[in-house]
Design a protein around this motif. Structure first.
Motif: not given
Ligand SMILES: [Zn+2]
Length: 302
Positions: A1-3, A46-48, A152-153, A185-189
């Protein structure tokens, strides 16, 4: 995840156009040990490749232009920005939607109360509904998870009211729990980011996620309760404006001293807050306590 922190300041930015406080003056004159900042804005991905904005600041157009990952590609209308999650109906969190009006399809997530304020009481936001599926307005509720792409929020209610411009009769029809949201906020991993740009308190019930999240972006608006009153010569205190100050025995630095979150970052920083001055005692205290001070352009890989 990129913020990506596109803007790290509170409303008004740093320097603020009509502010001659010591910090704004020193920044303009080139004698300030710190950087200018635009108004609070975060983009997350999530993926840029596809991006979600957290709120839409009045500075969003220049913030997008300063961020190559958010530039359109190809030779027609396009944007990697696919959605916006709105956490309050303040001018600082929604005004930028009007700068995203050029027929860009966007999913816009907000609580039913915030959507009513925008869509029923402020006809200007109809600019986002000029063609079918331009804006797709999506209702979200505190404590009910929702997906945005593969992220996922988890929204939750924060103390704080509806903006002052909302008419009293409208306010009485709205659910106060829908006024201001925080987000997990949750990433897939399985990595997670907590986003709380406006927090009047630190709730004990947050302890679990504050310990477990990888990155915390927390309300860094004011150093002291009376900071803004002293510059303006009166007005509301920090708590009354929905912001727990950082310093003091009951401040956020003390309240969050023991949390185990990997990266703790103060975000949404008012131009009067001395943590912007890297030569200040306040900045040293924050850094000594393991916090970072958000700045424009900060990229966080989670
Ligand atoms: Zn100022």
């Amino acid at each position: 995840m990129l913020v990506k922190v596109l803007g790290a300041a509170a409303g008004g930015a740093f320097p603020q156009w009509n502010c001659a406080c010591s910090q704004c003056r020193r920044l303009r004159s080139g004698t300030f040990a710190g950087q200018p900042r635009s108004q609070a804005q975060v983009a997350i991905s999530a993926d840029g490749a596809s991006w979600t904005l957290l709120n839409a600041s009045p500075d969003v157009r220049i913030q997008i232009e300063a961020t190559p990952q958010l530039w359109p590609i190809g030779n027609s209308l396009h944007s990697p920005i696919q959605s916006v999650v709105i956490t309050a109906a303040e001018a600082d969190t929604v005004a930028g939607l009007l700068s995203l009006r050029e027929f860009q399809p966007l999913d816009i997530y907000a609580t039913p109360s915030v959507l009513r304020i925008l869509r029923e009481d402020n006809s200007l936001f109809g600019l986002l509904d000029r063609v079918p599926r331009q804006a797709v307005w999506k209702e979200i509720q505190p404590d009910i998870e929702f997906p945005v792409g593969t992220l996922r929020f988890r929204p939750f209610s924060l103390a704080g009211g509806f903006p002052g411009f909302v008419r009293p009769n409208r306010k009485s029809e709205l659910d106060a729990r829908e006024a201001v949201l925080g987000l997990l906020i949750d990433s897939p991993s399985g990595e997670s980011v907590a986003y709380l740009p406006g927090a009047a308190t630190v709730e004990e019930s947050w302890r679990d996620f504050l310990d477990e999240c990888d990155v915390l972006l927390f309300d860094g608006t004011f150093w002291t309760e009376d900071e803004l009153c002293r510059v303006r010569g009166g007005g509301k205190g920090a708590s009354e404006m929905g912001h727990l100050p950082l310093s003091g025995p009951c401040g956020s630095l003390a309240a969050l001293r023991d949390i185990k979150c990997r990266r703790k970052i103060f975000f949404h920083i008012n131009n009067t807050n001395p943590i912007l001055d890297e030569s200040s005692q306040a900045y040293a205290e924050v850094r000594d306590a393991g916090w970072e001070v958000a700045r424009d352009g900060m990229e966080i890989v989670v």
